[in-house]
Design a protein around this motif. Structure first.
Motif, PDB file in Angstrom:
ATOM      1  N   GLY A  78      -6.278  47.553 -31.940  1.00 34.62           N
ATOM      2  CA  GLY A  78      -7.685  47.874 -32.120  1.00 34.62           C
ATOM      3  C   GLY A  78      -8.577  46.766 -31.630  1.00 34.62           C
ATOM      4  N   LEU A  79      -9.834  46.859 -32.011  1.00 34.94           N
ATOM      5  CA  LEU A  79     -10.842  45.867 -31.628  1.00 34.94           C
ATOM      6  C   LEU A  79     -11.120  44.978 -32.832  1.00 34.94           C
ATOM      7  N   VAL A  80     -11.079  43.670 -32.614  1.00 35.93           N
ATOM      8  CA  VAL A  80     -11.305  42.717 -33.693  1.00 35.93           C
ATOM      9  C   VAL A  80     -12.083  41.525 -33.144  1.00 35.93           C
ATOM     10  N   GLN A  81     -12.869  40.900 -33.991  1.00 34.69           N
ATOM     11  CA  GLN A  81     -13.602  39.712 -33.562  1.00 34.69           C
ATOM     12  C   GLN A  81     -12.692  38.498 -33.544  1.00 34.69           C
ATOM     13  N   ALA A  82     -13.046  37.545 -32.725  1.00 35.46           N
ATOM     14  CA  ALA A  82     -12.292  36.298 -32.677  1.00 35.46           C
ATOM     15  C   ALA A  82     -12.216  35.681 -34.073  1.00 35.46           C
ATOM     16  N   LEU A 132      -7.067  35.291 -34.299  1.00 31.45           N
ATOM     17  CA  LEU A 132      -7.019  35.871 -32.957  1.00 31.45           C
ATOM     18  C   LEU A 132      -8.070  35.254 -32.045  1.00 31.45           C
ATOM     19  N   LYS A 133      -7.692  35.126 -30.785  1.00 28.74           N
ATOM     20  CA  LYS A 133      -8.558  34.568 -29.765  1.00 28.74           C
ATOM     21  C   LYS A 133      -8.786  35.603 -28.667  1.00 28.74           C
ATOM     22  N   THR A 136       0.351  49.235 -27.449  1.00 27.79           N
ATOM     23  CA  THR A 136      -0.877  49.439 -28.225  1.00 27.79           C
ATOM     24  C   THR A 136      -1.883  48.365 -27.806  1.00 27.79           C
ATOM     25  N   GLN A 137      -3.119  48.772 -27.595  1.00 26.64           N
ATOM     26  CA  GLN A 137      -4.147  47.873 -27.083  1.00 26.64           C
ATOM     27  C   GLN A 137      -4.724  47.017 -28.205  1.00 26.64           C
TER      28      GLN A 137
END
Length: 122
Positions: free
Chosen positions: A10-14, A85-86, A116-117
């Motif tokens: 999924g989409l996650v912030q740094a 995460l970076k 998986t993206q």
């Protein structure tokens, strides 16, 4: 032949976290290693982490201390916990399996999931 299905991307912030799962269609024998790899746009697929049936793990230097691989043999599932995460962790993440010893080489793994993206926004 066993089939592998990844989920959890999924989409996650740094600075955030995600947990990926890889479910196998049948029991993974004790002689098989499970690995996670990733491929960013325009780059080659690279090793992330691998784990033996008994839980011995190996990590790429780029993720040591941030990622953790684990497996639940009763559920035929492998996990990748990704913390801190970076942006450079953005990639399609794949799980794979191979017979025998742990390897960081992509070509030694013979069964792959569809990926998986994971997208990390900075």
């Amino acid at each position: 032949q066993v089939q592998l299905v990844e989920s959890g991307g999924g989409l996650v912030q740094a600075g955030g976290s995600l947990r990926l799962s890889c479910a196998a269609s049948r029991r993974i024998l004790s002689s098989f290693v499970m690995g996670w790899f990733r491929q960013a746009p325009g780059k080659e697929r690279e090793f992330v982490a691998a784990i033996t049936y008994s839980g011995g793990s190996t990590y790429a230097d780029s993720v040591k201390g941030r990622f953790s691989i684990s497996r639940d043999n009763a559920k035929n599932t492998v996990y990748l916990q990704m913390n801190s995460l970076k942006a450079e962790d953005t990639a399609v993440y794949y799980c794979a399996t191979k017979f025998g010893l742990v390897s960081t080489t992509t070509t030694t793994y013979n069964t792959w999931g569809q990926g998986t993206q994971v997208t990390v926004s900075s």
